[in-house]
Motif scaffolding. Sequence first.
Motif, mmCIF file in Angstrom:
data_model
loop_
_atom_site.group_PDB
_atom_site.id
_atom_site.type_symbol
_atom_site.label_atom_id
_atom_site.label_comp_id
_atom_site.label_asym_id
_atom_site.label_seq_id
_atom_site.Cartn_x
_atom_site.Cartn_y
_atom_site.Cartn_z
ATOM 1 N N ASP A 126 0.878 -1.169 0.000
ATOM 2 C CA ASP A 126 0.000 0.000 0.000
ATOM 3 C C ASP A 126 0.911 1.213 0.000
ATOM 4 O O ASP A 126 2.117 1.097 -0.242
ATOM 5 N N GLU A 127 0.357 2.381 0.275
ATOM 6 C CA GLU A 127 1.181 3.595 0.191
ATOM 7 C C GLU A 127 2.249 3.671 1.274
ATOM 8 O O GLU A 127 3.191 4.457 1.175
ATOM 9 N N ALA A 128 2.152 2.827 2.319
ATOM 10 C CA ALA A 128 3.091 2.933 3.439
ATOM 11 C C ALA A 128 3.904 1.668 3.681
ATOM 12 O O ALA A 128 5.039 1.742 4.141
ATOM 13 N N LEU A 129 3.344 0.494 3.370
ATOM 14 C CA LEU A 129 4.033 -0.765 3.643
ATOM 15 C C LEU A 129 4.706 -1.283 2.375
ATOM 16 O O LEU A 129 4.069 -1.387 1.322
ATOM 17 N N ARG A 145 13.299 -7.407 3.871
ATOM 18 C CA ARG A 145 12.989 -6.505 4.980
ATOM 19 C C ARG A 145 11.644 -5.863 4.684
ATOM 20 O O ARG A 145 11.394 -5.447 3.552
ATOM 21 N N PHE A 146 10.781 -5.784 5.697
ATOM 22 C CA PHE A 146 9.546 -5.025 5.559
ATOM 23 C C PHE A 146 9.782 -3.615 6.084
ATOM 24 O O PHE A 146 10.443 -3.411 7.112
ATOM 25 N N LEU A 147 9.218 -2.655 5.356
ATOM 26 C CA LEU A 147 9.423 -1.242 5.685
ATOM 27 C C LEU A 147 8.076 -0.551 5.809
ATOM 28 O O LEU A 147 7.150 -0.810 5.014
ATOM 29 N N PRO A 152 12.532 0.051 8.739
ATOM 30 C CA PRO A 152 12.389 -1.404 8.903
ATOM 31 C C PRO A 152 11.456 -1.756 10.059
ATOM 32 O O PRO A 152 11.410 -1.063 11.080
ATOM 33 N N LEU A 153 10.719 -2.847 9.900
ATOM 34 C CA LEU A 153 9.733 -3.271 10.880
ATOM 35 C C LEU A 153 10.177 -4.549 11.584
ATOM 36 O O LEU A 153 10.591 -5.517 10.938
ATOM 37 N N SER A 154 10.045 -4.564 12.899
ATOM 38 C CA SER A 154 10.196 -5.798 13.654
ATOM 39 C C SER A 154 8.945 -6.653 13.447
ATOM 40 O O SER A 154 7.923 -6.173 12.927
ATOM 41 N N PHE A 155 9.009 -7.907 13.884
ATOM 42 C CA PHE A 155 7.850 -8.789 13.710
ATOM 43 C C PHE A 155 6.635 -8.252 14.455
ATOM 44 O O PHE A 155 5.522 -8.227 13.922
#
Length: 354
Positions: A126-129, A145-147, A152-155
């Motif tokens: 989406d516009e942020a993830l 990596r998820f951002l 970066p995002l932790s679980f």
Amino acid sequence: MRKRARRKPASPSAAMDPLKTESYDYTLPPELIATEPADPKDSSRLLVVDRRSGRITHARFRDILDFVPARCAVVYNDTKVIKARLFGRKRSGGKVELLINRPLDARRYNVLIRGRVKPGTYLDFDEALSAEVEALNEDGSRTVRFLFRGEPLSFEALLPHLQRLGRVPLPPYMQREDTQKDETLYQPVFARQEGAVAAPTASLHFTDELFEKLKRRHDTCAVTLHVGAGTFKPVEAETITDHPMHSEYYEIPEQTLRCLDGDREILAIGTTVTRTVEHYVRTGRRFGECDLFLHPLNPPRRVDHLLTNFHLPRSTLIMLVASFLGLERTIKVYNEAIEKRYRFYSYGDAMLIL
């Protein structure tokens, strides 16, 4: 997943070799693959195998407490299925489907992605993830990596985004898209610890009421094993011991150790519990990575009884069942279940091995 070619049914014989993958094959009529659970869940069928007498009893799951040995402790897996399936687009163009397999560390994840996606590619959900593909692994999986807005995002931080955007990761053999009701049905009533991408399916038959009855009659304790996508990986090697067993993270609470270290008989609710308990017995480790492969030549040492579903041919799960029953009896039981029109796989019927 590709549709499996129909093969000749396996027939128990002295020539069957428990080390040969082809020995764990059987032919399942497609209509016996369950795509919906029984309603209510505890109305599913239950095939009970008594190993001492060889007797097979056909019952309903709601009657399971009539069969569980009186002094038996019951161990269940409290993992919770996350919405691990995401749909997005490559920034360079083109749709993508991503399935989270497991976290690798605080910021990196092992995932499966359909299609060609090279390291360095960014995927937007989406516009942020978004996700950055960092590596292509030997088994075809990717490290990402998820951002969120570039950070970066932790679980733990990723979970709310999965709840918002993700889909329930139904097994591919169901050949249908998930619906809102799967958010409840594809989840054990005692699920607590988020992290699985597949349900521990033996648990799916319990209703809240039936589980409460179980707890009143038996000591119960939990372990956590976060089921990964590797549970669906078929054994492709000709010899089962050449199969590279997948690894999954597990934890055993301190209070559960008193049960495992005692001398009471144990009923494991599912193959995941069995692997967790048996890994602990062999290593003494209360948490870590479990890659234990149970089969007829590596049978259980601590678990006495098993509640499980009916599993895919040539899978490590049917081989685990054979570690309790032996190869020939396993194939006999599966052939009888097919003859009696039991429903197979994740939303299917159950088997209790005593």
